[in-house]
Design a protein around this motif. Structure first.
Motif, PDB file in Angstrom:
ATOM      1  N   GLN A  50      -6.324  14.669  -5.734  1.00 42.49           N
ATOM      2  CA  GLN A  50      -4.907  14.845  -5.428  1.00 42.49           C
ATOM      3  C   GLN A  50      -4.602  14.506  -3.965  1.00 42.49           C
ATOM      4  O   GLN A  50      -3.563  13.907  -3.671  1.00 42.49           O
ATOM      5  CB  GLN A  50      -4.480  16.276  -5.760  1.00 42.49           C
ATOM      6  N   ALA A  51      -5.516  14.884  -3.078  1.00 47.45           N
ATOM      7  CA  ALA A  51      -5.302  14.537  -1.668  1.00 47.45           C
ATOM      8  C   ALA A  51      -5.294  13.017  -1.500  1.00 47.45           C
ATOM      9  O   ALA A  51      -4.463  12.453  -0.776  1.00 47.45           O
ATOM     10  CB  ALA A  51      -6.377  15.175  -0.793  1.00 47.45           C
ATOM     11  N   ARG A  52      -6.221  12.340  -2.188  1.00 44.70           N
ATOM     12  CA  ARG A  52      -6.259  10.879  -2.081  1.00 44.70           C
ATOM     13  C   ARG A  52      -5.017  10.249  -2.690  1.00 44.70           C
ATOM     14  O   ARG A  52      -4.461   9.295  -2.140  1.00 44.70           O
ATOM     15  CB  ARG A  52      -7.504  10.340  -2.804  1.00 44.70           C
ATOM     16  N   THR A  53      -4.578  10.785  -3.843  1.00 43.27           N
ATOM     17  CA  THR A  53      -3.398  10.203  -4.494  1.00 43.27           C
ATOM     18  C   THR A  53      -2.177  10.276  -3.588  1.00 43.27           C
ATOM     19  O   THR A  53      -1.475   9.276  -3.382  1.00 43.27           O
ATOM     20  CB  THR A  53      -3.082  10.954  -5.808  1.00 43.27           C
ATOM     21  N   GLU A  54      -1.921  11.456  -3.035  1.00 45.54           N
ATOM     22  CA  GLU A  54      -0.721  11.611  -2.202  1.00 45.54           C
ATOM     23  C   GLU A  54      -0.817  10.748  -0.947  1.00 45.54           C
ATOM     24  O   GLU A  54       0.160  10.117  -0.545  1.00 45.54           O
ATOM     25  CB  GLU A  54      -0.517  13.081  -1.829  1.00 45.54           C
ATOM     26  N   GLY A  55      -1.994  10.726  -0.337  1.00 47.15           N
ATOM     27  CA  GLY A  55      -2.165   9.909   0.873  1.00 47.15           C
ATOM     28  C   GLY A  55      -2.047   8.432   0.573  1.00 47.15           C
ATOM     29  O   GLY A  55      -1.386   7.678   1.311  1.00 47.15           O
ATOM     30  N   ALA A  56      -2.664   8.004  -0.521  1.00 43.98           N
ATOM     31  CA  ALA A  56      -2.642   6.582  -0.870  1.00 43.98           C
ATOM     32  C   ALA A  56      -1.219   6.113  -1.140  1.00 43.98           C
ATOM     33  O   ALA A  56      -0.847   4.989  -0.789  1.00 43.98           O
ATOM     34  CB  ALA A  56      -3.527   6.322  -2.088  1.00 43.98           C
ATOM     35  N   ARG A  57      -0.417   6.983  -1.742  1.00 45.55           N
ATOM     36  CA  ARG A  57       0.962   6.578  -2.028  1.00 45.55           C
ATOM     37  C   ARG A  57       1.740   6.338  -0.740  1.00 45.55           C
ATOM     38  O   ARG A  57       2.515   5.383  -0.640  1.00 45.55           O
ATOM     39  CB  ARG A  57       1.660   7.621  -2.904  1.00 45.55           C
ATOM     40  N   VAL A  58       1.526   7.182   0.249  1.00 45.79           N
ATOM     41  CA  VAL A  58       2.211   6.978   1.538  1.00 45.79           C
ATOM     42  C   VAL A  58       1.799   5.640   2.141  1.00 45.79           C
ATOM     43  O   VAL A  58       2.638   4.860   2.618  1.00 45.79           O
ATOM     44  CB  VAL A  58       1.893   8.135   2.504  1.00 45.79           C
ATOM     45  N   ILE A  59       0.494   5.347   2.129  1.00 46.55           N
ATOM     46  CA  ILE A  59       0.016   4.072   2.694  1.00 46.55           C
ATOM     47  C   ILE A  59       0.651   2.896   1.961  1.00 46.55           C
ATOM     48  O   ILE A  59       1.143   1.938   2.582  1.00 46.55           O
ATOM     49  CB  ILE A  59      -1.530   3.988   2.593  1.00 46.55           C
ATOM     50  N   ALA A  60       0.650   2.960   0.631  1.00 44.85           N
ATOM     51  CA  ALA A  60       1.135   1.832  -0.165  1.00 44.85           C
ATOM     52  C   ALA A  60       2.631   1.622   0.021  1.00 44.85           C
ATOM     53  O   ALA A  60       3.103   0.498   0.241  1.00 44.85           O
ATOM     54  CB  ALA A  60       0.813   2.060  -1.642  1.00 44.85           C
ATOM     55  N   TYR A  61       3.403   2.698  -0.058  1.00 48.44           N
ATOM     56  CA  TYR A  61       4.862   2.563   0.049  1.00 48.44           C
ATOM     57  C   TYR A  61       5.257   2.121   1.457  1.00 48.44           C
ATOM     58  O   TYR A  61       6.196   1.359   1.643  1.00 48.44           O
ATOM     59  CB  TYR A  61       5.555   3.888  -0.308  1.00 48.44           C
ATOM     60  N   TRP A  62       4.534   2.646   2.427  1.00 49.47           N
ATOM     61  CA  TRP A  62       4.822   2.241   3.810  1.00 49.47           C
ATOM     62  C   TRP A  62       4.594   0.743   3.975  1.00 49.47           C
ATOM     63  O   TRP A  62       5.420   0.031   4.559  1.00 49.47           O
ATOM     64  CB  TRP A  62       3.912   3.050   4.747  1.00 49.47           C
ATOM     65  N   THR A  63       3.486   0.248   3.423  1.00 49.61           N
ATOM     66  CA  THR A  63       3.205  -1.186   3.523  1.00 49.61           C
ATOM     67  C   THR A  63       4.291  -1.990   2.823  1.00 49.61           C
ATOM     68  O   THR A  63       4.732  -3.034   3.325  1.00 49.61           O
ATOM     69  CB  THR A  63       1.822  -1.495   2.916  1.00 49.61           C
ATOM     70  N   ALA A  64       4.738  -1.509   1.655  1.00 45.71           N
ATOM     71  CA  ALA A  64       5.806  -2.214   0.948  1.00 45.71           C
ATOM     72  C   ALA A  64       7.090  -2.224   1.763  1.00 45.71           C
ATOM     73  O   ALA A  64       7.800  -3.239   1.823  1.00 45.71           O
ATOM     74  CB  ALA A  64       6.043  -1.557  -0.413  1.00 45.71           C
ATOM     75  N   LEU A  65       7.371  -1.113   2.412  1.00 46.92           N
ATOM     76  CA  LEU A  65       8.577  -1.038   3.254  1.00 46.92           C
ATOM     77  C   LEU A  65       8.461  -1.999   4.443  1.00 46.92           C
ATOM     78  O   LEU A  65       9.430  -2.668   4.821  1.00 46.92           O
ATOM     79  CB  LEU A  65       8.763   0.408   3.729  1.00 46.92           C
ATOM     80  N   LEU A  66       7.274  -2.067   5.034  1.00 44.68           N
ATOM     81  CA  LEU A  66       7.061  -3.016   6.126  1.00 44.68           C
ATOM     82  C   LEU A  66       7.238  -4.454   5.644  1.00 44.68           C
ATOM     83  O   LEU A  66       7.768  -5.303   6.360  1.00 44.68           O
ATOM     84  CB  LEU A  66       5.649  -2.846   6.706  1.00 44.68           C
ATOM     85  N   LEU A  67       6.798  -4.712   4.404  1.00 42.95           N
ATOM     86  CA  LEU A  67       6.950  -6.058   3.844  1.00 42.95           C
ATOM     87  C   LEU A  67       8.428  -6.392   3.670  1.00 42.95           C
ATOM     88  O   LEU A  67       8.871  -7.510   3.976  1.00 42.95           O
ATOM     89  CB  LEU A  67       6.209  -6.141   2.505  1.00 42.95           C
ATOM     90  N   ASP A  68       9.199  -5.402   3.224  1.00 41.11           N
ATOM     91  CA  ASP A  68      10.647  -5.620   3.125  1.00 41.11           C
ATOM     92  C   ASP A  68      11.233  -5.936   4.494  1.00 41.11           C
ATOM     93  O   ASP A  68      12.055  -6.845   4.634  1.00 41.11           O
ATOM     94  CB  ASP A  68      11.320  -4.363   2.541  1.00 41.11           C
ATOM     95  N   GLU A  69      10.818  -5.184   5.491  1.00 47.14           N
ATOM     96  CA  GLU A  69      11.343  -5.440   6.845  1.00 47.14           C
ATOM     97  C   GLU A  69      10.870  -6.803   7.354  1.00 47.14           C
ATOM     98  O   GLU A  69      11.622  -7.518   8.030  1.00 47.14           O
ATOM     99  CB  GLU A  69      10.899  -4.320   7.792  1.00 47.14           C
ATOM    100  N   ALA A  70       9.644  -7.171   7.031  1.00 46.63           N
ATOM    101  CA  ALA A  70       9.127  -8.474   7.469  1.00 46.63           C
ATOM    102  C   ALA A  70       9.954  -9.611   6.883  1.00 46.63           C
ATOM    103  O   ALA A  70      10.076 -10.681   7.474  1.00 46.63           O
ATOM    104  CB  ALA A  70       7.658  -8.626   7.061  1.00 46.63           C
ATOM    105  N   GLU A  71      10.525  -9.376   5.704  1.00 44.74           N
ATOM    106  CA  GLU A  71      11.254 -10.453   5.035  1.00 44.74           C
ATOM    107  C   GLU A  71      12.770 -10.349   5.197  1.00 44.74           C
ATOM    108  O   GLU A  71      13.471 -11.350   5.078  1.00 44.74           O
ATOM    109  CB  GLU A  71      10.900 -10.465   3.537  1.00 44.74           C
ATOM    110  N   HIS A  72      13.274  -9.156   5.473  1.00 50.62           N
ATOM    111  CA  HIS A  72      14.732  -8.982   5.422  1.00 50.62           C
ATOM    112  C   HIS A  72      15.363  -8.401   6.675  1.00 50.62           C
ATOM    113  O   HIS A  72      16.584  -8.285   6.731  1.00 50.62           O
ATOM    114  CB  HIS A  72      15.106  -8.090   4.222  1.00 50.62           C
TER     115      HIS A  72
END
Lengths: 603, 603
Positions: free
Chosen positions: B360-382
């Protein structure tokens, strides 16, 4: 897919590392066993594994078992014929006592046999997997009439046997078992050998039905009327599929499981309906009767881990030498300059090389640990010196949960790493490696889950029996002393670094002793503590044993005339020391530096 | 089997941890996106995952795909209908540009969508898995006529697309590709959009044939006559299964693979025989065209890891609460005294509790890493600010191999640990967890193996671009500063231990910087060095990111009015810090304390 038995590597451990022939000479029961006989047995076993069951492995995985209405199970094509060949070869009886019709050969050779059988075909090997345990249970506990009727057939392999423990609500907790047994003659005394009927449901019964033998001998844990609750009210009952008078007994297979792997092994849901049987051993002492055979059964499961590790490592190593992709950042000395223009074998790429070295170092070390434990088990059962037998028994009891859990862990996770070496090709059926990953997974679960092994090790074998660990510490320190002596007397100034290995083993022993004392001291105030770190303890101890095994391999390699083998072993031992041991040290550190609390989350 | 979308946990990360709505407000392209819209999208996506494709997952695994003579592939029952529902719901177009017919929604929402789709049914999700990449490739590179003909159909999902890269001899090394393409008109200039014929063999082509769409758009890497050897001579060609005039093109599926998992996904062997197509992008620049879409494709694969981790963790957590076996050595405060006589939920047993907390600790942490990267990708493109776009692009490039490799590693190995919680029940098909283990394994291999991701990270993203790591160090130190500020200004004396987290993050940053500098310094004398430890570096960095993610979760939890959620998150963050981070530290230690040599064994 193909399987190559690692005969030469097995022999090296048996003869050069452990000098098993010298141990056999000290045991009258093995007076006729020597290195030549052992070689002959292993060669024949290897041929059986390679030629007879390995070719069935991949197809059986795709075909699986078939449950036919009425409850009859059809095993994969070729399984029954392979079983007949196994029986004709006299293999089922290998370790059974000669007076029971067995060959009376050492457990060590039986362990090596099963390493090869599992490496070649785990699913098929499930069928004979419980034979030796059943022989022991019947041999030790059955009243003479029962023993006479069933033991020879099971020893010869004419009939196969099953163990019926698990129920839907009773897995690790056998005390929750509900299957009942009832004396046929209510007036007769309920004693060993009494006729009973059994009613209840069992699940996960390997070979619960099959078409390989005419009869099946089910050993069933059941509860007599008025028996105590929990594990102290379980009685072992022998229930044949076909009764002596030829009637079909009420032991029915209601279905088989769809599983991740070992698909050729029929995992049956069993329904016992007024099934006729006879009590085996003392009433209410069924669990103790079962546990009598646990040491060899768990050693056997550990061998499954080794068999998968060896086989998967061999596939990955061969693939990595042949598969050419990309240029490696460096090349081995003396590599062909002409070939250097094209892509390199992936075995030259550091990421792959590291995996292959990890796998090979673990395989060689694990084999030493497993064979050594088997040899100790032979001594515990056959050595003429009672004090030595007792000491060996204690050491085997300590090592057994490690062999079971650590070797199955290495086997499954190693096979999974080996899959990665093959990339996309590892994910498809053709190379057989994904099947090793799937098949090997079950060995971490059955015969007591690996988590339960860890608790058994730390609680029952170490903390509750403080003297027992001293036996292992002595082994480590004796080896360190031997290494030091050899280092000092070496004419060439210890180029193999024996003194460094001696220091390492002393350090391992000191750490083990210190960490154990820490747990012993702190558990009074914190009863949960050992349970929190049992898994860490088992894996750390497994690595300590690997360190010892590599030191033994290194020492044995020194006098080896085969230069290629000598260099390979020395490289693998150094790799284990430098790459693998440091990656496990944090487990000891955690135990020594204060184990954190474990939360109760809202899950 | 059932799937429950983790909507509330996703929303917490999107809104409370990352405050994505604030970022969206800064980007005109997402002017219409806000928290409410995001919630609505996720809820509908969750319903689709739960109701439409999750019920197909287990049956499709047993049924698999069928290759019919003539080369047509039949997908599992229900797959085509589910695809039609997906298309009708407008889901394929979620992140595609509105001018291409897409919905123009952020990558972050698309990432969350795919987390759920994969958690519910990985095999089915393989079919749309490459859609967005295909849209980008066609959108960026196709000449107008080609673009007009194919892009709308792919964006809408009316036609599916494939990527044809791998050949039997060319896996990780695409430079070895042999598939050829030849201009139809030898006299015409060989330019973008030119008509060619393609001949050659490709393997491991997901969706190479299927019965879900009328046409399939194959994107194929092939070599023009006289093209340079290696990767610089590869041209991307668009080859439809059905030509615009209705003729069947020469793109044939010769068979499909038998695989470990994702059995409902057709993994095709493709034979292109004088297949007609058109060059997509510049001749000989095919690999660059492919790599353009690699960031989003690899982020997408990372989401697969998260999807499996989340789903498997949920199954194991639910099972562990319901399954009663043995008495636990201790019980949670306030547990029912009456129930305390019987066996306890296995979730109360420390060995299981520890696995569940790890997961559970890994799941919650991994989601933050993944969503943050996706958000950065949005900012990189938009993002309207070009400098910020460039900075975000660099950070995404750095994070992408970590998200791909580390999250798929956590997903697969986590699912495997979760299986162990179910014991024997985990090994059978019914609970669905062994399927998560098998399905998730492929994500460590495709889109560039995890070993290649590690080399990409350390060599190309870190050592060859020294400035880039500074961006991440800044993120870590900024978070530490924020934690310190909050700790100092807390009215209640920092009971959550923010200052300790700040110190931990500073330490992680310092270690990362130091270890990197060590490698940078020593690689000159030892060029192999980074390759030896690339895997250690990636996993150590993954844990550093987890530490950061847990700090972010902890901070976000402080103001949470939901007490149960607050306590759960705080327990998980502490667990990650105390139990998981120390178990990874040896990787940094190895890098800093001298990396041992790697032998060249006789394999």
């Amino acid at each position: 897919m193909s399987y190559t038995p690692p005969l030469e590597r097995m022999r090296f451990v048996i003869e050069q590392v452990l000098d098993a022939p010298a141990s056999w000479r000290a045991m009258p029961d093995f007076a006729e066993v020597d290195a030549d006989l052992a070689r002959e047995v292993l060669e024949q076993a290897g041929r059986f594994a390679q030629d007879v069951i390995a070719p069935l492995n991949g197809p059986a995985d795709l075909q699986g078992c078939t449950w036919q209405s009425g409850g009859a199970v059809k095993t994969p094509d070729g399984f029954p014929a392979a079983w007949r060949a196994f029986v004709e070869g006299g293999w089922p009886a290998l370790p059974c006592a000669p007076e029971d019709g067995g060959q009376g050969l050492p457990q060590l050779l039986n362990a090596a046999l099963f390493e090869m059988l599992v490496g070649a075909n785990h699913a098929w090997t499930m069928y004979p997997g419980l034979l030796h345990g059943a022989c022991e249970a019947i041999g030790h506990h059955a009243v003479p009439a029962l023993r006479e009727r069933y033991l020879p057939k099971v020893v010869s392999g004419e009939w196969l046997a099953t163990m019926n423990l698990t129920e839907p609500q009773a897995g690790s907790d056998l005390g929750l078992s509900r299957t009942r047994c009832k004396p046929v003659d209510a007036a007769a005394p309920v004693v060993n050998g009494a006729a009973v009927t059994v009613t209840g449901q069992k699940i996960f019964i390997s070979g619960g039905d099959q078409d390989m033998t005419d009869n099946i001998v089910h050993l069933v844990l059941a509860r007599l009327p008025g028996a105590p609750d929990g594990t102290k009210g379980l009685t072992l009952v022998l229930v044949p599929k076909i009764l002596p008078d030829g009637r079909r007994n009420g032991a029915w297979c209601d279905g088989i499981e769809k599983k991740m792997g070992i698909k050729g092994s029929a995992t049956a849901q069993m329904r016992f309906e007024q099934a006729e049987g006879w009590i085996l051993g003392e009433p209410n002492a069924g669990l103790a009767a079962m546990f009598l055979m646990m040491n060899s059964a768990r050693l056997h499961v550990g061998m499954q881990g080794l068999g998968h590790l060896e086989a998967a490592t061999r596939i990955a190593s061969a693939y990595a030498q042949e598969r050419l992709q990309l240029r490696a950042p460096s090349r081995p000395a003396g590599s062909d300059a002409a070939a250097a223009r094209g892509p390199d074998p992936i075995a030259w790429h550091p990421a792959m090389r590291r995996i292959l070295l990890d796998l090979q170092a673990r395989t060689e070390g694990a084999r030493v640990i497993a064979y050594w434990t088997a040899l100790l088990l032979d001594e515990a059962e056959h050595h003429p010196d009672a004090a030595l037998r007792a000491q060996r028994h204690d050491l085997v009891a300590l090592l057994t949960p490690v062999v079971k859990a650590f070797l199955t862990h290495l086997g499954h996770h190693g096979a999974n790493e080996a899959l990665g070496v093959l990339g996309g090709h590892g994910y498809v059926h053709d190379w057989g490696i994904e099947q090793h990953v799937r098949d090997s997974r079950v060995a971490l679960i059955y015969e007591g889950t690996n988590e339960i092994q860890a608790i058994d090790l730390l609680m029952r074998k170490v903390l509750d029996r403080p003297g027992r660990l001293a036996l292992l510490l002595e082994v480590l320190r004796d080896e360190a002393a031997t290494l030091d002596t050899q280092a000092e007397t070496a004419a060439d100034g210890d180029p193999a670094g024996l003194a460094r290995w001696a220091a390492l083993l002393r350090d391992e022993a000191a750490t083990l002793e210190r960490a154990t004392a820490t747990l012993q001291r702190e558990r009074a105030a914190r009863p949960d503590l050992p349970f929190l770190v049992a898994d860490d303890y088992l894996h750390a101890l497994g690595h300590t044993l690997l360190a010892w095994a590599w030191a033994r391999l290194l020492r044995a390699s020194l006098g080896d005339q085969d230069a290629a083998r000598r260099q390979r072993l020395q490289a693998l031992c150094a790799h284990g020391r430098d790459w693998l041991l440091p990656a496990s040290r944090w487990r000891w550190t955690r135990i020594e530096s204060g184990v954190p609390e474990l939360a109760w989350p809202g899950l």
